[in-house]
Design a protein around this motif. Sequence first.
Motif, PDB file in Angstrom:
ATOM      1  N   ASP A  31       0.830  -1.216   0.000  1.00 19.71           N
ATOM      2  CA  ASP A  31       0.000   0.000   0.000  1.00 19.71           C
ATOM      3  C   ASP A  31       0.858   1.258   0.000  1.00 19.71           C
ATOM      4  O   ASP A  31       0.555   2.239  -0.690  1.00 19.71           O
ATOM      5  CB  ASP A  31      -0.936   0.006   1.215  1.00 19.71           C
ATOM      6  N   GLU A  32       1.954   1.249   0.771  1.00 18.00           N
ATOM      7  CA  GLU A  32       2.845   2.410   0.810  1.00 18.00           C
ATOM      8  C   GLU A  32       3.500   2.652  -0.554  1.00 18.00           C
ATOM      9  O   GLU A  32       3.592   3.789  -1.024  1.00 18.00           O
ATOM     10  CB  GLU A  32       3.939   2.206   1.869  1.00 18.00           C
ATOM     11  N   ALA A  34       2.303   1.774  -3.478  1.00 22.38           N
ATOM     12  CA  ALA A  34       1.282   2.261  -4.405  1.00 22.38           C
ATOM     13  C   ALA A  34       0.985   3.734  -4.156  1.00 22.38           C
ATOM     14  O   ALA A  34       0.806   4.515  -5.095  1.00 22.38           O
ATOM     15  CB  ALA A  34       0.013   1.428  -4.268  1.00 22.38           C
ATOM     16  N   ALA A  35       0.937   4.145  -2.882  1.00 24.24           N
ATOM     17  CA  ALA A  35       0.676   5.550  -2.547  1.00 24.24           C
ATOM     18  C   ALA A  35       1.816   6.431  -3.040  1.00 24.24           C
ATOM     19  O   ALA A  35       1.586   7.534  -3.563  1.00 24.24           O
ATOM     20  CB  ALA A  35       0.496   5.704  -1.042  1.00 24.24           C
ATOM     21  N   MET A  36       3.058   5.976  -2.896  1.00 27.27           N
ATOM     22  CA  MET A  36       4.201   6.751  -3.369  1.00 27.27           C
ATOM     23  C   MET A  36       4.168   6.901  -4.886  1.00 27.27           C
ATOM     24  O   MET A  36       4.489   7.951  -5.427  1.00 27.27           O
ATOM     25  CB  MET A  36       5.512   6.086  -2.942  1.00 27.27           C
ATOM     26  N   ARG A  37       3.738   5.847  -5.561  1.00 22.77           N
ATOM     27  CA  ARG A  37       3.659   5.897  -7.020  1.00 22.77           C
ATOM     28  C   ARG A  37       2.620   6.924  -7.449  1.00 22.77           C
ATOM     29  O   ARG A  37       2.856   7.709  -8.366  1.00 22.77           O
ATOM     30  CB  ARG A  37       3.303   4.519  -7.566  1.00 22.77           C
ATOM     31  N   GLU A  38       1.482   6.922  -6.814  1.00 19.32           N
ATOM     32  CA  GLU A  38       0.423   7.887  -7.144  1.00 19.32           C
ATOM     33  C   GLU A  38       0.878   9.310  -6.860  1.00 19.32           C
ATOM     34  O   GLU A  38       0.620  10.228  -7.642  1.00 19.32           O
ATOM     35  CB  GLU A  38      -0.846   7.557  -6.365  1.00 19.32           C
ATOM     36  N   GLN A  39       1.563   9.514  -5.725  1.00 18.81           N
ATOM     37  CA  GLN A  39       2.038  10.844  -5.361  1.00 18.81           C
ATOM     38  C   GLN A  39       3.072  11.334  -6.372  1.00 18.81           C
ATOM     39  O   GLN A  39       3.045  12.483  -6.792  1.00 18.81           O
ATOM     40  CB  GLN A  39       2.650  10.816  -3.960  1.00 18.81           C
ATOM     41  N   LYS A  42       1.418  12.507  -9.558  1.00 22.14           N
ATOM     42  CA  LYS A  42       0.762  13.818  -9.430  1.00 22.14           C
ATOM     43  C   LYS A  42       1.775  14.959  -9.447  1.00 22.14           C
ATOM     44  O   LYS A  42       1.529  16.009 -10.030  1.00 22.14           O
ATOM     45  CB  LYS A  42      -0.042  13.877  -8.137  1.00 22.14           C
TER      46      LYS A  42
END
Length: 162
Positions: A31-32, A34-39, A42
Amino acid sequence: MLAAESPFEGERENALAAAKRMAERKGLTLDEAAAMREQAAKEKPKQEAKGPSTEAEREFANRFATATHLMDQEIRREKARREAALKAAQERGLDAEERRAEERRSRQRSSNRSNSKARMNPYRHAAVLLAETSLPFREVASITGLDIYQIVGMKLKMRNVA
């Protein structure tokens, strides 16, 4: 996540396992990561492929182009040098014996082909090739010198009529 987009079960499992291994190497959970990838997606705006944008990138591109051009010139120079050395060696007669031997072999091959009295009749040759091989009609035609229509006609006439 890319693993969820695949319509194939095995592909999804393999993608998920690879993502887990990559996250573990960085010390993150899935999850971490995936969140870093999304950030990161952006924060980094998509750039169009117009070429180098900063001065440093332009300088690098110019140096790279110059080096590539120089390598091409060096290759051409080396080829010209080799050709000149080869020509000079031939003029000095360093490979004269090899060239004479090759000419003799070439003359022997050509004389063997042109003076052969043991040539098979092309129709008989085609009949043998059609009966004993599975060569395509075009190949049999090129070997025997006959027209492809003659070859096909011969093959049809060779059939056993029931």
